[in-house]
Design an enzyme around this catalytic site. Sequence first.
Site, PDB file in Angstrom:
ATOM      1  N   SER A  11      -2.296   0.760  -4.196  1.00  0.00           N
ATOM      2  CA  SER A  11      -0.878   0.743  -3.981  1.00  0.00           C
ATOM      3  C   SER A  11      -0.449   0.153  -2.637  1.00  0.00           C
ATOM      4  O   SER A  11       0.724  -0.146  -2.448  1.00  0.00           O
ATOM      5  CB  SER A  11      -0.340   2.183  -4.053  1.00  0.00           C
ATOM      6  OG  SER A  11      -0.825   2.952  -2.985  1.00  0.00           O
ATOM      7  N   SER A  40      -6.320   3.044  -3.140  1.00  0.00           N
ATOM      8  CA  SER A  40      -5.144   2.281  -2.695  1.00  0.00           C
ATOM      9  C   SER A  40      -5.269   1.592  -1.348  1.00  0.00           C
ATOM     10  O   SER A  40      -4.382   0.820  -0.971  1.00  0.00           O
ATOM     11  CB  SER A  40      -3.914   3.193  -2.661  1.00  0.00           C
ATOM     12  OG  SER A  40      -3.440   3.451  -3.950  1.00  0.00           O
ATOM     13  N   LYS A  82       2.739   1.461   6.259  1.00  0.00           N
ATOM     14  CA  LYS A  82       3.038   1.655   4.834  1.00  0.00           C
ATOM     15  C   LYS A  82       4.270   2.541   4.703  1.00  0.00           C
ATOM     16  O   LYS A  82       4.405   3.541   5.428  1.00  0.00           O
ATOM     17  CB  LYS A  82       1.833   2.305   4.143  1.00  0.00           C
ATOM     18  CG  LYS A  82       1.989   2.390   2.623  1.00  0.00           C
ATOM     19  CD  LYS A  82       0.726   2.919   1.945  1.00  0.00           C
ATOM     20  CE  LYS A  82       0.882   2.948   0.437  1.00  0.00           C
ATOM     21  NZ  LYS A  82      -0.332   3.436  -0.257  1.00  0.00           N
TER      22      LYS A  82
END
Lengths: 95, 484
Positions: free
Chosen positions: B150, B174, B75
């Site tokens: 997210s 997320s 990420k």
Amino acid sequence: MSISSEQVTHIARLARLKTDPEKSEHFAKHLSRIMDLVEQMNQIDTDGIEPMSHPQDTALRLREDVVTAKNLREQYQALAPSAQDGLYLVPKVIE
Amino acid sequence: MHQKTIAEHAVCLAKGEYSCVELTEHFLKRIESSSDLNAFITVTDQLAHQQAIQADQIVKAGNAGPLTGIPIAQKDLLCTKGVLTTCGSRILDNFISPYDATVIAKLHDQGMVTLGKTNMDEFAMGSSNETSFYGPVKNPWDLERVPGGSSGGSAAAVAAMLAPVATATDTGGSIRQPAALCGLTGIKPSYGRVSRFGMVAFASSLDQAGVLARNAEDAALVLAAMSGFDQRDSTSLDVPVPDYMASLEDSIKGKVIGLPKEFFGDGVEPDVADAVQASVRELEALGAKTIEVELPNSEVGIPCYYVLAPAEASSNLSRFDGVRYGFRAQEYLDLNDMYEQTRAQGFGEEVQRRIMIGTYVLSSGYYDAYYIKAQKLRRLISDDFTKAFEKCDLIAGPTAPDTAFRIGDKNDDPVAMYLNDIFTNSVNLAGLPGISVAAGMDRNNLPVGLHLIGRYLDESTILNVAHQFQRATDWHLKVPGGYE
């Protein structure tokens, strides 16, 4: 709860976010919606409850007071929008 | 090749059926041919090649561990040395990190190969991956729908098998919500289990890194490698990490699963409710017992979260000032105007909204009414879990109230977007571990997630139950059309 565009302008100033009347108006609408949601907190009585700031609920760990970090100033300042002689450069603040 | 589990890859690499370089190239090709998903912000092909060559040498020398040579997507919130680390924001659009996050360093030490940095909601603020400066990510199950957020890029990448596994982070859901929307296994460990050093901070008392994987076994392997004490994170816990792999095969007979009635009420889509109920029956068939529990303050979890997380964010994001790194506005009148122009141009609308909410609830005259009030509710929400866990070993429910929604559907109403995390964010408030596992499909052939919540520091139980569920079901083996 309604937040006015004047309040948004004040909050944006505190948060160092450039705004203009049109933008403040736009944000006022959404921030008011969010604060309506936040107001739902008041349906629950919290008198006498100890606030919880953190899941661990303990004091932070301390370590020996010795230098462990290396000086990486040049490496870090290479990332700056403007730096010179080891200093970060910003627009002039004193005339 | 790409459908194999991590353990299967390790066996094939050891036998020489293919090399780490070949495995890495295979995934890099898949990334290239699936660029329409917009799952990656940066593809680190050169780094990946170097790491794969090194991994092949380790395999050849007979020193391979379970993760040596296994590709992974990271990420873009995790600082990666020498690599662009944007956090999905324009304000970090030119930020080449000078150091590795502890998570990245630990995974590289295990020989993992970083394929690239995945797209995400800007500063992890969002539940659809639509707030990214780099554009929305598409859900491989339906390209017109969101992958969740997210960690939407990590989820889309693993669901489309562009990477075997990915790192992700979870402040209010997320990891788990995108896992649910993409049919994956996503675990957020207990607060303090994984070092936050080098993770760009959103809300420091809520943020935790974890894993998005295709099954619980892969998730356990990678989570174990990420976990552990780190001197450089003052909230990192100095406690032993359990052997997650050792307990995966344990029987779940007699385990008591709490079902909060608040998680099974109105507001959950019927297809989601049906799939979760069916999964609970499956767990009963495996020998688990279920009881009803109460989480009476869960209804204020969302309002409480949307005070505390923006408050912490407004403080954390004050560091982005156009002075030390990142974007600086081109034109300004003076220092203050430089700050204001930089931040207004560098942050997107949702981030500015949350900074303003946080600034407001912390401002003079409102601090007690909002910030302290929310902290008191946080105590009540946490105490509810403690009470529930007196009667059960874990808690189950839906991960999200609905399956993947259409891109653009919830853009005009931030509150509608926030309600996606209604079942996940109280878990962050309490600091507990949670996992989402694929548990069915809705009428549109979109995945449904089952959410399992564990006691503090008890990732082992939820991983064990998730793994046993996956031994009995095949939802986690389903693959989106076109990506087989």
